[in-house]
Scaffold this active site. Sequence first.
Site, PDB file in Angstrom:
ATOM      1  N   HIS A  31      33.165  28.468  32.840  1.00 30.56           N
ATOM      2  CA  HIS A  31      31.805  28.021  33.110  1.00 30.56           C
ATOM      3  C   HIS A  31      31.490  28.251  34.586  1.00 30.56           C
ATOM      4  O   HIS A  31      32.363  28.631  35.375  1.00 30.56           O
ATOM      5  CB  HIS A  31      31.620  26.545  32.731  1.00 30.56           C
TER       6      HIS A  31
HETATM    7  C1  T46 Z   1      36.808  23.803  36.718  1.00 25.14           C
HETATM    8  C2  T46 Z   1      38.170  23.696  36.161  1.00 25.14           C
HETATM    9  C3  T46 Z   1      39.216  24.190  37.099  1.00 25.14           C
HETATM   10  C4  T46 Z   1      35.264  14.380  34.048  1.00 25.14           C
HETATM   11  O1  T46 Z   1      34.919  13.339  33.483  1.00 25.14           O
HETATM   12  N1  T46 Z   1      35.298  14.448  35.413  1.00 25.14           N
HETATM   13  C5  T46 Z   1      35.654  15.570  36.089  1.00 25.14           C
HETATM   14  O2  T46 Z   1      35.692  15.561  37.329  1.00 25.14           O
HETATM   15  C6  T46 Z   1      35.983  16.746  35.331  1.00 25.14           C
HETATM   16  C7  T46 Z   1      36.372  18.031  36.027  1.00 25.14           C
HETATM   17  C8  T46 Z   1      35.934  16.675  33.960  1.00 25.14           C
HETATM   18  N2  T46 Z   1      35.586  15.507  33.348  1.00 25.14           N
HETATM   19  C9  T46 Z   1      35.596  15.462  31.878  1.00 25.14           C
HETATM   20  C10 T46 Z   1      34.492  16.268  31.219  1.00 25.14           C
HETATM   21  C11 T46 Z   1      35.086  16.730  29.918  1.00 25.14           C
HETATM   22  O3  T46 Z   1      34.855  15.784  28.918  1.00 25.14           O
HETATM   23  O4  T46 Z   1      36.812  16.019  31.398  1.00 25.14           O
HETATM   24  C12 T46 Z   1      36.571  16.795  30.219  1.00 25.14           C
HETATM   25  C13 T46 Z   1      37.077  18.225  30.396  1.00 25.14           C
HETATM   26  O5  T46 Z   1      36.247  18.882  31.342  1.00 25.14           O
HETATM   27  P1  T46 Z   1      36.087  20.489  31.348  1.00 25.14           P
HETATM   28  O6  T46 Z   1      35.873  20.959  29.956  1.00 25.14           O
HETATM   29  O7  T46 Z   1      35.044  20.829  32.323  1.00 25.14           O
HETATM   30  O8  T46 Z   1      37.560  20.921  31.828  1.00 25.14           O
HETATM   31  P2  T46 Z   1      38.133  22.260  32.402  1.00 25.14           P
HETATM   32  O9  T46 Z   1      39.549  21.995  32.739  1.00 25.14           O
HETATM   33  O10 T46 Z   1      37.869  23.419  31.508  1.00 25.14           O
HETATM   34  O11 T46 Z   1      37.325  22.559  33.759  1.00 25.14           O
HETATM   35  C14 T46 Z   1      37.556  21.776  34.904  1.00 25.14           C
HETATM   36  C15 T46 Z   1      36.266  21.599  35.696  1.00 25.14           C
HETATM   37  O12 T46 Z   1      35.262  21.016  34.857  1.00 25.14           O
HETATM   38  C16 T46 Z   1      35.755  22.899  36.194  1.00 25.14           C
HETATM   39  O13 T46 Z   1      34.684  22.716  37.093  1.00 25.14           O
HETATM   40  O14 T46 Z   1      36.514  24.705  37.457  1.00 25.14           O
HETATM   41  O15 T46 Z   1      38.504  22.372  35.743  1.00 25.14           O
END
Ligand code: T46
Length: 135
Positions: A43
């Site tokens: 993303h």
């Molecule tokens: C990125 C990569 C490296 C939160 O509640 N707080 C937070 O600070 C983050 C990052 C996520 N969340 C929750 C939101 C979702 O329900 O954790 C869940 C997984 O998030 P996401 O699908 O965005 O996870 P990743 O690991 O694919 O991505 C994350 C970051 O969102 C992103 O900005 O660059 O880590």
Amino acid sequence: MNIYKHEDLGGKVSLDSGVDVPFDIKRVFYIYGTKPGIPRGQHSHHKIKQYLVAIKGSCKVTLDNGKEKTVHVLDNPYTGLFQDALIWGEMCDFSDDCVLLVLASDHYDESDYIRDYDDFLNIVLWNTWTEIIWF
Ligand code: T46
């Protein structure tokens, strides 16, 4: 510039907000225990900037500005990778022991995420056109 090499102060690295990291840090999170073959990220953000450091192990990060992609291997605690806003990012090939530290320029806000790649390309295209029109 995306890659920052920081001085290893004898087994420790110090990062100052707004100095070594090119924005004021408002949030810190880290990724560990990733499953083999499952990428993370995929993303972009409207406004949030990020700074990534593999403080343990290694992983591969692809950054994509909508026109070109660059692939970076993060495999030490003294190299940081800057991911600006409106840059699509994907993280993959995590080693079993990888801990990827992410410093972010703002608090978590789902509305800042662009999770659809076509939407991302349209926003980049729109921004390019508005820049051409204004300058
Ligand atoms: C990125 C990569 C490296 C939160 O509640 N707080 C937070 O600070 C983050 C990052 C996520 N969340 C929750 C939101 C979702 O329900 O954790 C869940 C997984 O998030 P996401 O699908 O965005 O996870 P990743 O690991 O694919 O991505 C994350 C970051 O969102 C992103 O900005 O660059 O880590």
